[in-house]
Design a protein around this motif. Structure first.
Motif, PDB file in Angstrom:
ATOM      1  N   ALA A 143     -13.062  -9.242 -28.297  1.00 54.16           N
ATOM      2  CA  ALA A 143     -14.450  -9.698 -28.164  1.00 54.16           C
ATOM      3  C   ALA A 143     -15.226  -8.856 -27.160  1.00 54.16           C
ATOM      4  O   ALA A 143     -16.456  -8.933 -27.093  1.00 54.16           O
ATOM      5  N   LEU A 144     -14.514  -8.042 -26.385  1.00 54.15           N
ATOM      6  CA  LEU A 144     -15.158  -7.301 -25.289  1.00 54.15           C
ATOM      7  C   LEU A 144     -15.394  -5.824 -25.597  1.00 54.15           C
ATOM      8  O   LEU A 144     -16.197  -5.178 -24.920  1.00 54.15           O
ATOM      9  N   GLY A 145     -14.707  -5.290 -26.577  1.00 54.03           N
ATOM     10  CA  GLY A 145     -14.884  -3.861 -26.860  1.00 54.03           C
ATOM     11  C   GLY A 145     -13.935  -3.381 -27.936  1.00 54.03           C
ATOM     12  O   GLY A 145     -13.305  -4.170 -28.637  1.00 54.03           O
ATOM     13  N   ASP A 146     -13.819  -2.050 -28.049  1.00 52.64           N
ATOM     14  CA  ASP A 146     -12.972  -1.434 -29.081  1.00 52.64           C
ATOM     15  C   ASP A 146     -11.680  -0.920 -28.459  1.00 52.64           C
ATOM     16  O   ASP A 146     -11.675  -0.373 -27.351  1.00 52.64           O
ATOM     17  N   ILE A 147     -10.584  -1.090 -29.206  1.00 50.26           N
ATOM     18  CA  ILE A 147      -9.280  -0.578 -28.755  1.00 50.26           C
ATOM     19  C   ILE A 147      -8.867   0.571 -29.668  1.00 50.26           C
ATOM     20  O   ILE A 147      -9.021   0.504 -30.885  1.00 50.26           O
ATOM     21  N   SER A 148      -8.326   1.635 -29.078  1.00 56.54           N
ATOM     22  CA  SER A 148      -7.783   2.751 -29.867  1.00 56.54           C
ATOM     23  C   SER A 148      -6.485   3.214 -29.209  1.00 56.54           C
ATOM     24  O   SER A 148      -6.279   3.012 -28.015  1.00 56.54           O
ATOM     25  N   THR A 149      -5.608   3.818 -30.010  1.00 56.76           N
ATOM     26  CA  THR A 149      -4.347   4.333 -29.472  1.00 56.76           C
ATOM     27  C   THR A 149      -4.332   5.851 -29.598  1.00 56.76           C
ATOM     28  O   THR A 149      -4.616   6.392 -30.668  1.00 56.76           O
ATOM     29  N   ASP A 202      -1.152  11.451 -26.365  1.00 59.69           N
ATOM     30  CA  ASP A 202      -0.981  11.255 -24.914  1.00 59.69           C
ATOM     31  C   ASP A 202      -0.289   9.943 -24.574  1.00 59.69           C
ATOM     32  O   ASP A 202      -0.151   9.583 -23.399  1.00 59.69           O
ATOM     33  N   MET A 203       0.108   9.183 -25.596  1.00 58.08           N
ATOM     34  CA  MET A 203       0.756   7.887 -25.409  1.00 58.08           C
ATOM     35  C   MET A 203      -0.093   6.948 -24.549  1.00 58.08           C
ATOM     36  O   MET A 203       0.348   6.403 -23.544  1.00 58.08           O
ATOM     37  N   GLY A 244     -15.923   3.749 -15.276  1.00 61.28           N
ATOM     38  CA  GLY A 244     -17.080   3.108 -15.901  1.00 61.28           C
ATOM     39  C   GLY A 244     -16.629   1.916 -16.713  1.00 61.28           C
ATOM     40  O   GLY A 244     -15.972   1.006 -16.204  1.00 61.28           O
ATOM     41  N   THR A 245     -16.951   1.927 -18.010  1.00 57.59           N
ATOM     42  CA  THR A 245     -16.529   0.832 -18.885  1.00 57.59           C
ATOM     43  C   THR A 245     -15.357   1.247 -19.774  1.00 57.59           C
ATOM     44  O   THR A 245     -15.078   0.609 -20.790  1.00 57.59           O
ATOM     45  N   ASN A 246     -14.681   2.318 -19.407  1.00 59.41           N
ATOM     46  CA  ASN A 246     -13.511   2.790 -20.166  1.00 59.41           C
ATOM     47  C   ASN A 246     -12.235   2.516 -19.360  1.00 59.41           C
ATOM     48  O   ASN A 246     -12.189   2.789 -18.156  1.00 59.41           O
ATOM     49  N   ILE A 247     -11.226   1.960 -20.052  1.00 60.92           N
ATOM     50  CA  ILE A 247      -9.935   1.678 -19.420  1.00 60.92           C
ATOM     51  C   ILE A 247      -8.850   2.299 -20.284  1.00 60.92           C
ATOM     52  O   ILE A 247      -8.902   2.227 -21.513  1.00 60.92           O
ATOM     53  N   GLU A 248      -7.858   2.909 -19.629  1.00 63.55           N
ATOM     54  CA  GLU A 248      -6.731   3.430 -20.399  1.00 63.55           C
ATOM     55  C   GLU A 248      -5.427   3.203 -19.645  1.00 63.55           C
ATOM     56  O   GLU A 248      -5.399   3.175 -18.406  1.00 63.55           O
ATOM     57  N   PHE A 249      -4.369   3.007 -20.413  1.00 62.52           N
ATOM     58  CA  PHE A 249      -3.037   2.794 -19.835  1.00 62.52           C
ATOM     59  C   PHE A 249      -2.006   3.097 -20.907  1.00 62.52           C
ATOM     60  O   PHE A 249      -2.338   3.221 -22.095  1.00 62.52           O
ATOM     61  N   GLY A 250      -0.763   3.224 -20.507  1.00 57.26           N
ATOM     62  CA  GLY A 250       0.292   3.523 -21.468  1.00 57.26           C
ATOM     63  C   GLY A 250       1.644   3.070 -20.963  1.00 57.26           C
ATOM     64  O   GLY A 250       1.772   2.596 -19.831  1.00 57.26           O
ATOM     65  N   PRO A 251       2.684   3.174 -21.813  1.00 58.41           N
ATOM     66  CA  PRO A 251       4.033   2.776 -21.399  1.00 58.41           C
ATOM     67  C   PRO A 251       4.580   3.720 -20.325  1.00 58.41           C
ATOM     68  O   PRO A 251       4.140   4.872 -20.215  1.00 58.41           O
ATOM     69  N   GLU A 252       5.546   3.234 -19.541  1.00 59.21           N
ATOM     70  CA  GLU A 252       6.131   4.059 -18.476  1.00 59.21           C
ATOM     71  C   GLU A 252       6.834   5.281 -19.056  1.00 59.21           C
ATOM     72  O   GLU A 252       6.697   6.395 -18.546  1.00 59.21           O
ATOM     73  N   GLU A 253       7.580   5.067 -20.136  1.00 61.03           N
ATOM     74  CA  GLU A 253       8.264   6.166 -20.824  1.00 61.03           C
ATOM     75  C   GLU A 253       7.616   6.366 -22.194  1.00 61.03           C
ATOM     76  O   GLU A 253       7.273   5.390 -22.850  1.00 61.03           O
ATOM     77  N   PRO A 254       7.414   7.613 -22.627  1.00 64.66           N
ATOM     78  CA  PRO A 254       6.808   7.855 -23.947  1.00 64.66           C
ATOM     79  C   PRO A 254       7.614   7.180 -25.056  1.00 64.66           C
ATOM     80  O   PRO A 254       8.795   7.476 -25.232  1.00 64.66           O
ATOM     81  N   TYR A 314       6.656   5.312 -28.986  1.00 65.68           N
ATOM     82  CA  TYR A 314       5.667   4.824 -29.949  1.00 65.68           C
ATOM     83  C   TYR A 314       5.766   3.300 -30.108  1.00 65.68           C
ATOM     84  O   TYR A 314       4.765   2.610 -30.177  1.00 65.68           O
ATOM     85  N   ARG A 315       7.026   2.796 -30.131  1.00 71.26           N
ATOM     86  CA  ARG A 315       7.218   1.344 -30.261  1.00 71.26           C
ATOM     87  C   ARG A 315       6.618   0.607 -29.066  1.00 71.26           C
ATOM     88  O   ARG A 315       5.942  -0.418 -29.230  1.00 71.26           O
ATOM     89  N   ASP A 316       6.873   1.114 -27.853  1.00 71.84           N
ATOM     90  CA  ASP A 316       6.331   0.461 -26.648  1.00 71.84           C
ATOM     91  C   ASP A 316       4.799   0.506 -26.636  1.00 71.84           C
ATOM     92  O   ASP A 316       4.143  -0.435 -26.176  1.00 71.84           O
ATOM     93  N   LEU A 317       4.234   1.614 -27.156  1.00 66.45           N
ATOM     94  CA  LEU A 317       2.778   1.757 -27.209  1.00 66.45           C
ATOM     95  C   LEU A 317       2.167   0.673 -28.105  1.00 66.45           C
ATOM     96  O   LEU A 317       1.199   0.004 -27.723  1.00 66.45           O
ATOM     97  N   LEU A 318       2.771   0.493 -29.291  1.00 55.15           N
ATOM     98  CA  LEU A 318       2.276  -0.529 -30.216  1.00 55.15           C
ATOM     99  C   LEU A 318       2.471  -1.942 -29.647  1.00 55.15           C
ATOM    100  O   LEU A 318       1.637  -2.824 -29.841  1.00 55.15           O
ATOM    101  N   GLN A 319       3.583  -2.138 -28.916  1.00 56.45           N
ATOM    102  CA  GLN A 319       3.843  -3.452 -28.313  1.00 56.45           C
ATOM    103  C   GLN A 319       2.805  -3.769 -27.239  1.00 56.45           C
ATOM    104  O   GLN A 319       2.362  -4.920 -27.111  1.00 56.45           O
TER     105      GLN A 319
END
Length: 395
Positions: A144-150, A154-155, A199-209, A211-216
């Motif tokens: 409800a607050l914005g758009d999410i992309s993966t 860069d994981m 600003g209004t952009n936030i990014e984060f990722g899994p500790e270890e690269p 793909y499964r952890d990224l989707l989780q």
């Protein structure tokens, strides 16, 4: 005679009847509004008293059986469907026979929990202020607050927040970056990741690269509640005519009665929900009894069965709540806890009840309707409870 003297005499006439306090007040209010004389007031009061005494239940009347029949017979004509609630297209609520069964079974959670939230002061008449309460109640999730992309290369999970939405849902904050920072902190604490906010952009990722952890992480992110109450998925705001005049009323999909009562702008005296256990936890057993009566009556009225006397529903609610807890009408509640062995056995799991009673040496005094019917004796109600003996002649 002065008007004050007449009023005092009228009050004395009404007080002299055998009516309950509420009816006395209604009669007194009605006769004073119409400027009735003392004689007219006396006539009206006696007529109401006569009608009241005629409608009282006779001693030894089988009120439980009559109530069961009065509710059960119309229940066979009820629909089995779920309908839109009171014209609110976005909210479905269980009605008809499933709702009636839900109430007498005292289910811990209704199939479609909902609340009717009334507002007070300026919140009830100003749509903007009413929306402030909506945002405090409705669960605000990331979609409800914005758009999410993966970003698979860069994981990273990247969130682009919508400034207008942030300002709408956090009206007390002037700076969107402060809100964005608050959202980033919530993500860090809930997901256990390091979030970078610009600003209004936030990014984060899994500790270890991975793909499964990224989707989780994306899946877990969708479930985080950033504002509002977790159990309330949607709030619909409607302008309605109430006893207080025209005002905004909120209908919620999901319920968290105790949490909502503490929110500024909510009128706790009129707000209610369809979960009788939540009412019991927050307002006590008397409020739960009142809710049971109102909900069952409302369910019948929705089906056009409003000719069922409310006193039958009051009796059911009294039986369900008279021990200070809400008990269901069934083998795990009232029917299963009856003192009579035969009455318990007649309801469900017959062999188990008879076997347990035999093992414990229970005795059935045959006081109720069911057990006397089973053994072929006259039931101890009405004339069946009267013994006549002929006295010996003294001649």
């Amino acid at each position: 005679m002065s008007r004050a003297d007449v009023s005092a005499d009228v009050e004395a006439v009404v007080e002299d009847t055998e009516l309950p306090r509420r009816l006395k007040d209604e009669v007194y209010s009605a006769v004073t509004e119409r400027d009735a004389t003392v004689d007219e007031a006396d006539e009206i009061a006696k007529a109401v008293e006569s009608r009241y005494l005629e409608t009282r239940v006779d001693p030894l009347d089988p009120v439980g059986t009559v109530s069961a029949q009065s509710i059960g017979e119309p229940g066979t004509q009820m629909t089995m469907n779920t309908f839109h609630y009171a014209g609110v297209a976005e909210i479905d609520v269980t009605q008809g026979l499933p709702r009636l069964i839900e109430l007498v079974d005292a289910r811990k959670t209704p199939d479609t929990p909902m609340m009717t939230v009334h507002l007070e002061d300026e919140y009830a008449v100003d749509r903007e202020r009413a929306h402030e309460v909506v945002w405090k109640i409705e669960a605000t999730r990331i979609l409800a607050l914005g758009d999410i992309s993966t970003n698979v290369a860069d994981m990273l999970v990247q969130i682009d927040l919508n400034e207008q939405t942030l300002m709408e849902r956090w009206p007390t904050e002037d700076d969107v970056e402060v809100v964005a920072e608050e959202i980033a902190d919530t993500i860090e604490s809930k997901l256990g990741v390091e979030a970078r906010q610009v600003g209004t952009n936030i990014e984060f990722g899994p500790e270890e690269p991975s793909y499964r952890d990224l989707l989780q992480l994306v899946e877990d992110l969708r479930e985080i509640v950033f504002k509002g109450i977790d159990d309330i998925d949607r709030v619909v705001i409607r302008k309605e005519e109430t006893d207080q005049g025209e005002e905004f009323v909120l209908y919620t999909e999901g319920s968290a009665f105790g949490d909502v009562l503490g929110i500024e702008g909510v009128d706790a005296s009129r707000t209610t929900c369809n979960n009788i256990h939540e009412i019991h936890r927050n307002l006590g057993i008397e409020a739960a009894r009142e809710t049971l009566i109102n909900e069952t009556m409302h369910t019948l009225e929705e089906q056009g069965l409003d000719d069922v006397n409310i006193r039958h529903l009051m009796l059911v609610a009294d039986i369900m709540t008279n021990r200070g807890e809400i008990e269901s009408i069934g083998r795990h509640g009232i029917s299963g806890n009856k003192e009579s062995v035969l009455a318990r056995a007649a309801f469900e799991v017959t062999v188990n009840h008879l076997l347990d009673a035999a093992i414990h040496g229970e005795i059935d005094d045959l006081n109720g309707v069911t057990e006397n019917v089973i053994v072929g004796k006259p039931i101890k109600l009405g004339t069946g409870d009267v013994d006549l003996r002929m006295g010996a002649s003294q001649d």
